[in-house]
Motif scaffolding. Structure first.
Motif, PDB file in Angstrom:
ATOM      1  N   ALA A  67       0.805  -1.142   0.074  1.00 40.68           N
ATOM      2  CA  ALA A  67      -0.015   0.047  -0.214  1.00 40.68           C
ATOM      3  C   ALA A  67       0.849   1.302   0.008  1.00 40.68           C
ATOM      4  O   ALA A  67       0.734   2.363  -0.695  1.00 40.68           O
ATOM      5  N   ALA A  68       2.017   1.221   0.755  1.00 35.79           N
ATOM      6  CA  ALA A  68       3.026   2.328   0.626  1.00 35.79           C
ATOM      7  C   ALA A  68       3.244   2.542  -0.647  1.00 35.79           C
ATOM      8  O   ALA A  68       3.630   3.754  -1.082  1.00 35.79           O
ATOM      9  N   ASP A  69       3.754   1.586  -1.265  1.00 32.44           N
ATOM     10  CA  ASP A  69       4.282   1.589  -2.899  1.00 32.44           C
ATOM     11  C   ASP A  69       3.008   2.442  -3.631  1.00 32.44           C
ATOM     12  O   ASP A  69       3.450   3.261  -4.486  1.00 32.44           O
ATOM     13  N   ILE A  70       2.002   1.813  -3.437  1.00 34.99           N
ATOM     14  CA  ILE A  70       1.039   2.440  -4.304  1.00 34.99           C
ATOM     15  C   ILE A  70       0.870   4.076  -3.941  1.00 34.99           C
ATOM     16  O   ILE A  70       0.746   4.838  -4.734  1.00 34.99           O
ATOM     17  N   ILE A  71       0.886   4.291  -2.827  1.00 35.97           N
ATOM     18  CA  ILE A  71       0.888   5.914  -2.560  1.00 35.97           C
ATOM     19  C   ILE A  71       2.027   6.523  -2.935  1.00 35.97           C
ATOM     20  O   ILE A  71       1.899   7.855  -3.324  1.00 35.97           O
ATOM     21  N   ASN A  72       2.901   6.201  -3.022  1.00 32.69           N
ATOM     22  CA  ASN A  72       4.512   6.709  -3.328  1.00 32.69           C
ATOM     23  C   ASN A  72       4.565   6.705  -4.773  1.00 32.69           C
ATOM     24  O   ASN A  72       5.350   7.300  -5.304  1.00 32.69           O
ATOM     25  N   THR A  73       4.086   5.775  -5.749  1.00 34.20           N
ATOM     26  CA  THR A  73       4.358   5.861  -6.928  1.00 34.20           C
ATOM     27  C   THR A  73       3.250   5.851  -7.918  1.00 34.20           C
ATOM     28  O   THR A  73       3.503   6.176  -8.870  1.00 34.20           O
ATOM     29  N   TYR A  74       1.995   6.051  -7.350  1.00 34.27           N
ATOM     30  CA  TYR A  74       0.934   6.153  -8.238  1.00 34.27           C
ATOM     31  C   TYR A  74       0.640   7.768  -8.494  1.00 34.27           C
ATOM     32  O   TYR A  74       1.073   8.712  -7.605  1.00 34.27           O
ATOM     33  N   SER A  75       0.464   8.131  -9.618  1.00 38.34           N
ATOM     34  CA  SER A  75       0.104   9.605  -9.725  1.00 38.34           C
ATOM     35  C   SER A  75      -1.070  10.052  -9.084  1.00 38.34           C
ATOM     36  O   SER A  75      -1.934   9.358  -8.527  1.00 38.34           O
ATOM     37  N   ARG A  76      -1.240  11.373  -9.103  1.00 38.34           N
ATOM     38  CA  ARG A  76      -2.477  11.885  -7.962  1.00 38.34           C
ATOM     39  C   ARG A  76      -3.446  11.379  -8.673  1.00 38.34           C
ATOM     40  O   ARG A  76      -4.515  11.095  -8.173  1.00 38.34           O
ATOM     41  N   GLN A  77      -3.705  11.403 -10.213  1.00 37.01           N
ATOM     42  CA  GLN A  77      -4.845  11.166 -11.008  1.00 37.01           C
ATOM     43  C   GLN A  77      -5.148   9.581 -10.587  1.00 37.01           C
ATOM     44  O   GLN A  77      -6.060   9.302 -10.527  1.00 37.01           O
ATOM     45  N   GLU A  78      -3.884   8.876 -10.760  1.00 35.50           N
ATOM     46  CA  GLU A  78      -4.109   7.476 -10.449  1.00 35.50           C
ATOM     47  C   GLU A  78      -4.670   7.142  -8.946  1.00 35.50           C
ATOM     48  O   GLU A  78      -5.673   6.286  -8.909  1.00 35.50           O
ATOM     49  N   LEU A  79      -4.342   7.691  -8.031  1.00 32.82           N
ATOM     50  CA  LEU A  79      -4.738   7.654  -6.696  1.00 32.82           C
ATOM     51  C   LEU A  79      -6.152   7.981  -6.513  1.00 32.82           C
ATOM     52  O   LEU A  79      -6.988   7.298  -6.143  1.00 32.82           O
ATOM     53  N   ALA A  80      -6.605   9.099  -7.350  1.00 30.15           N
ATOM     54  CA  ALA A  80      -7.925   9.616  -7.143  1.00 30.15           C
ATOM     55  C   ALA A  80      -8.723   8.702  -7.881  1.00 30.15           C
ATOM     56  O   ALA A  80      -9.902   8.485  -7.335  1.00 30.15           O
TER      57      ALA A  80
END
Length: 263
Positions: A126-139
């Motif tokens: 989950a930390a990888d997702i937060i730190n590697t996804y773009s803001r749009q990908e996270l949204a």
């Protein structure tokens, strides 16, 4: 050990018969599976969490390490099909929430933000997702995995940190309805890490494949996206819904919905 969610409703709905074969595709701490065995059923338990398999009581239930997405292949490999019934419970166990040290619960602030149910065999945390996804990908992820979550605001704020506490602090700072939002943030991240929607689609299809005509499939979901996947699949199969029950008053079961179908 706590009583599993919708315990009696599952047992009644599956209509356990002596020497009948049953698969619990999400074994967890084994409460449902042991009860089925105590009623005379033969049970194959499957769990993706190797720790849960290691701790399982193998006197009553055969338990194997695997993904319920592969339930049909596992049952065939074990020579355990066709079956009278299948149970799929998409919730985490209390053991995982309380003692896994993998950051499944927002209540354990110093745990790493890991969330891999299958441990280190999964590559992304989950930390990888937060730190590697773009803001749009996270949204997009928050919108896809936890409906009605303010994805853009969260995505802009949450792009840092690798522990449960850092995410909880962010949610608190942006003034979201903290507990409700936190639950859905952690839900969205866990679903993404473990590919849960894909697993559900494959798992319910596999459950149908190995169940006898006249057998029953019991499915417990915990939020609207999971439940929608189940309902759409059942409609596509033309399955008759035997039971629909909602969870009780305890916090861990309020969102639970049990649906039982007959093949």
């Amino acid at each position: 050990m706590h009583t599993p969610v919708l315990f009696n409703e599952v047992l009644e709905g599956l209509r356990v018969i002596p020497q009948g074969k049953y698969v619990d595709g999400t074994y967890g701490q084994g409460g449902h599976a042991r009860a089925i065995a105590q009623k005379g059923g033969m049970v194959l338990g499957i769990d993706l969490d190797a720790d849960q398999v290691h701790k399982s009581d193998k006197d009553l239930v055969r338990v194997v390490h695997g993904n319920y997405a592969d339930i049909a292949q596992i049952a065939k490999d074990e020579g355990f099909y066709p079956v009278e019934g299948v149970l799929l419970d998409f919730g985490l166990s209390m053991e995982q929430l309380s003692h896994s040290n993998r950051g499944f619960s927002y209540k354990h602030g110093q745990e790493p933000l890991d969330m891999r149910i299958n441990g280190k065999s999964e590559h992304i945390t989950a930390a990888d997702i937060i730190n590697t996804y773009s803001r749009q990908e996270l949204a997009d992820m928050f919108s896809r995995n936890a409906e009605q979550l303010g994805g853009n605001t969260l995505a802009n704020a949450i792009k840092s940190g690798g522990t449960v506490a850092t995410v909880a602090d962010v949610v608190d700072r942006i003034g979201s309805e903290s507990e409700s939002t936190l639950k859905r943030v952690f839900q969205a991240l866990r679903i993404e890490v473990n590919h849960e929607f894909d697993n559900i689609k494959a798992g319910i299809e596999g459950a149908y494949e190995i169940t006898k005509v006249g057998g029953r499939i019991a499915i417990i979901s915990f939020h609207s996206v999971e439940d929608r996947i189940v309902k759409q699949w059942a409609r596509g199969k033309g399955l008759k819904e035997i039971t629909k029950k909602k969870g009780g008053t305890h916090a861990f079961e309020r969102s639970a919905v049990l649906r039982i179908y007959e093949k």
